[in-house]
Design a protein around this motif. Structure first.
Motif, PDB file in Angstrom:
ATOM      1  N   ALA A 105      38.800  42.763  45.239  1.00  0.00           N
ATOM      2  CA  ALA A 105      38.493  41.337  45.237  1.00  0.00           C
ATOM      3  C   ALA A 105      39.746  40.545  44.865  1.00  0.00           C
ATOM      4  O   ALA A 105      40.539  40.983  44.022  1.00  0.00           O
ATOM      5  N   PRO A 106      39.942  39.398  45.488  1.00  0.00           N
ATOM      6  CA  PRO A 106      41.143  38.596  45.194  1.00  0.00           C
ATOM      7  C   PRO A 106      41.281  38.220  43.717  1.00  0.00           C
ATOM      8  O   PRO A 106      42.394  38.197  43.196  1.00  0.00           O
ATOM      9  N   ASP A 107      40.163  37.945  43.046  1.00  0.00           N
ATOM     10  CA  ASP A 107      40.264  37.571  41.634  1.00  0.00           C
ATOM     11  C   ASP A 107      40.712  38.755  40.774  1.00  0.00           C
ATOM     12  O   ASP A 107      41.437  38.588  39.797  1.00  0.00           O
ATOM     13  N   LEU A 108      40.336  39.973  41.175  1.00  0.00           N
ATOM     14  CA  LEU A 108      40.792  41.156  40.451  1.00  0.00           C
ATOM     15  C   LEU A 108      42.284  41.374  40.659  1.00  0.00           C
ATOM     16  O   LEU A 108      43.014  41.702  39.723  1.00  0.00           O
ATOM     17  N   LEU A 109      42.764  41.164  41.873  1.00  0.00           N
ATOM     18  CA  LEU A 109      44.191  41.297  42.148  1.00  0.00           C
ATOM     19  C   LEU A 109      44.999  40.263  41.366  1.00  0.00           C
ATOM     20  O   LEU A 109      46.093  40.560  40.878  1.00  0.00           O
ATOM     21  N   LEU A 110      44.461  39.061  41.241  1.00  0.00           N
ATOM     22  CA  LEU A 110      45.136  38.016  40.459  1.00  0.00           C
ATOM     23  C   LEU A 110      45.225  38.435  38.998  1.00  0.00           C
ATOM     24  O   LEU A 110      46.269  38.272  38.354  1.00  0.00           O
ATOM     25  N   TRP A 111      44.145  39.016  38.468  1.00  0.00           N
ATOM     26  CA  TRP A 111      44.142  39.464  37.080  1.00  0.00           C
ATOM     27  C   TRP A 111      45.200  40.548  36.860  1.00  0.00           C
ATOM     28  O   TRP A 111      45.938  40.516  35.876  1.00  0.00           O
ATOM     29  N   VAL A 112      45.276  41.500  37.770  1.00  0.00           N
ATOM     30  CA  VAL A 112      46.259  42.578  37.661  1.00  0.00           C
ATOM     31  C   VAL A 112      47.674  42.010  37.708  1.00  0.00           C
ATOM     32  O   VAL A 112      48.543  42.396  36.929  1.00  0.00           O
ATOM     33  N   HIS A 113      47.919  41.073  38.604  1.00  0.00           N
ATOM     34  CA  HIS A 113      49.244  40.463  38.725  1.00  0.00           C
ATOM     35  C   HIS A 113      49.617  39.734  37.437  1.00  0.00           C
ATOM     36  O   HIS A 113      50.738  39.882  36.929  1.00  0.00           O
TER      37      HIS A 113
END
Length: 35
Positions: free
Chosen positions: A2-10
């Motif tokens: 999910a895009p929000d998960l990728l943002l969190w990881v970044h």
């Protein structure tokens, strides 16, 4: 993923890198960290 998960990881990765740089004694201003 999910895009929000990728943002969190970044964001977590960037925060970790900034902490390592600051702990190593490199003079990093808030403006430089934001850039």
């Amino acid at each position: 993923m999910a895009p929000d998960l990728l943002l969190w990881v970044h964001c977590a990765e960037i925060d970790s890198c900034l902490q390592v740089v600051r702990r190593s004694g490199f003079p990093l201003t808030a403006a430089q960290a934001d850039a």
